[in-house]
Design an enzyme around this catalytic site. Structure first.
Site, short mmCIF file in Angstrom:
data_model
loop_
_atom_site.label_atom_id
_atom_site.label_comp_id
_atom_site.label_asym_id
_atom_site.label_seq_id
_atom_site.Cartn_x
_atom_site.Cartn_y
_atom_site.Cartn_z
N GLU A 1 -12.54 3.02 3.53
CA GLU A 1 -11.60 3.36 4.58
C GLU A 1 -11.64 4.86 4.85
OE1 GLU A 1 -7.13 2.24 6.10
OE2 GLU A 1 -7.39 3.19 4.16
N GLU B 1 0.82 -1.22 0.00
CA GLU B 1 0.00 0.00 0.00
C GLU B 1 0.85 1.27 0.00
OE1 GLU B 1 -3.78 2.11 2.23
OE2 GLU B 1 -2.60 0.65 3.37
#
Length: 255
Positions: free
Chosen positions: A235, A137
């Protein structure tokens, strides 16, 4: 596209532990969930809630987080991967999120990348043996994560492409990417096969889609044009009660 609730932040006003947040998400019509670190969580309770609801995890983080660019931390990083792979098997073998760690002062970009490739190649072999996918990520360094090594989606894709493992992919976060000034379509064009999961949050603020300046229907249309068929991980930090937050998000995304 289906939605995946980040139960680290969502349903927290209504419930305490993650098992009950999974149940609350299921009652709200969301059967995909994700969270952050796992060692401080009730893993057995999470497994039971997933079984009870028929829900699935779309990801959680390799824990503890250790640097991929600092060789002094590589042994600990690989041990964290091993332990998290064991936990993942108990929870349906979802993808596991890998953060990069921080830049090392006085170290060249070439050495940073070489160290990242070296340890991620070893981690990918562990993931292949376990049948679990690791997702690398990139995070923004302008707001939340100053000093983080991996803040470029292109670099993350390059590293994953160089390693060439079917069990190492990229997590693309629209919010982090937009904060860094990236153009999503040009960054991902022809490389969406390297992306395992996509997360969303509006900018500025990292709140629900619909609270900021991003054209979410355009983002979703572009993702479809690029060939993405996976889930959208929510998120974001909610500003509203869970059901109202989800309603706003669905309207903004058009899904």
């Amino acid at each position: 596209m289906k939605l995946s609730a980040c139960i680290e932040w969502q349903f927290g006003d209504e419930t305490v532990g993650l098992p009950d947040r999974i149940r609350a998400a299921s009652e709200a019509g969301i059967d995909l969930v994700e969270f952050h670190l796992w060692r401080d969580k009730d893993v057995d309770g999470i497994a039971l809630a997933l079984e009870e609801t028929g829900s699935k995890l779309t990801g959680f983080c390799v824990d503890p987080r250790r640097s991929i660019v600092d060789p002094a931390q590589h042994a600990e990083m690989l041990e964290a991967v091993r332990g998290t792979l064991e936990a993942a098997v108990k929870l349906g073998s979802p993808p596991l999120i890998v953060a990069s760690g921080f830049l090392r002062e006085g170290v060249s970009p070439e050495e940073h990348r070489a160290e990242a490739v070296k340890v991620l190649r070893e981690a990918a072999l562990l993931a292949e043996e376990a049948g679990v996918t690791l997702v690398l990520e990139p995070l923004n360094t302008k707001v939340e994560h100053p000093g983080m090594y991996l803040d470029s989606t292109r670099l993350a894709l390059d590293i994953v492409e160089e390693i060439g493992s079917p069990r190492l992919k990229v997590l693309y976060d629209v919010y982090h990417s937009r904060v860094m000034g990236e153009d999503m379509k040009s960054v991902l064009e022809g490389r969406m096969h390297l992306v395992e999961h996509v997360q969303v949050a509006d900018m500025p603020g990292r709140n629900e889609p619909g609270t900021g300046e991003i054209d979410w229907k355009g983002v979703v249309a572009d993702l479809r044009d690029l060939g993405y068929q996976g889930a959208l991980g929510l998120e974001y930090r909610p500003t509203l009660p869970a059901l109202e937050s989800l309603a706003m998000t669905r309207e903004a995304l058009g899904v």
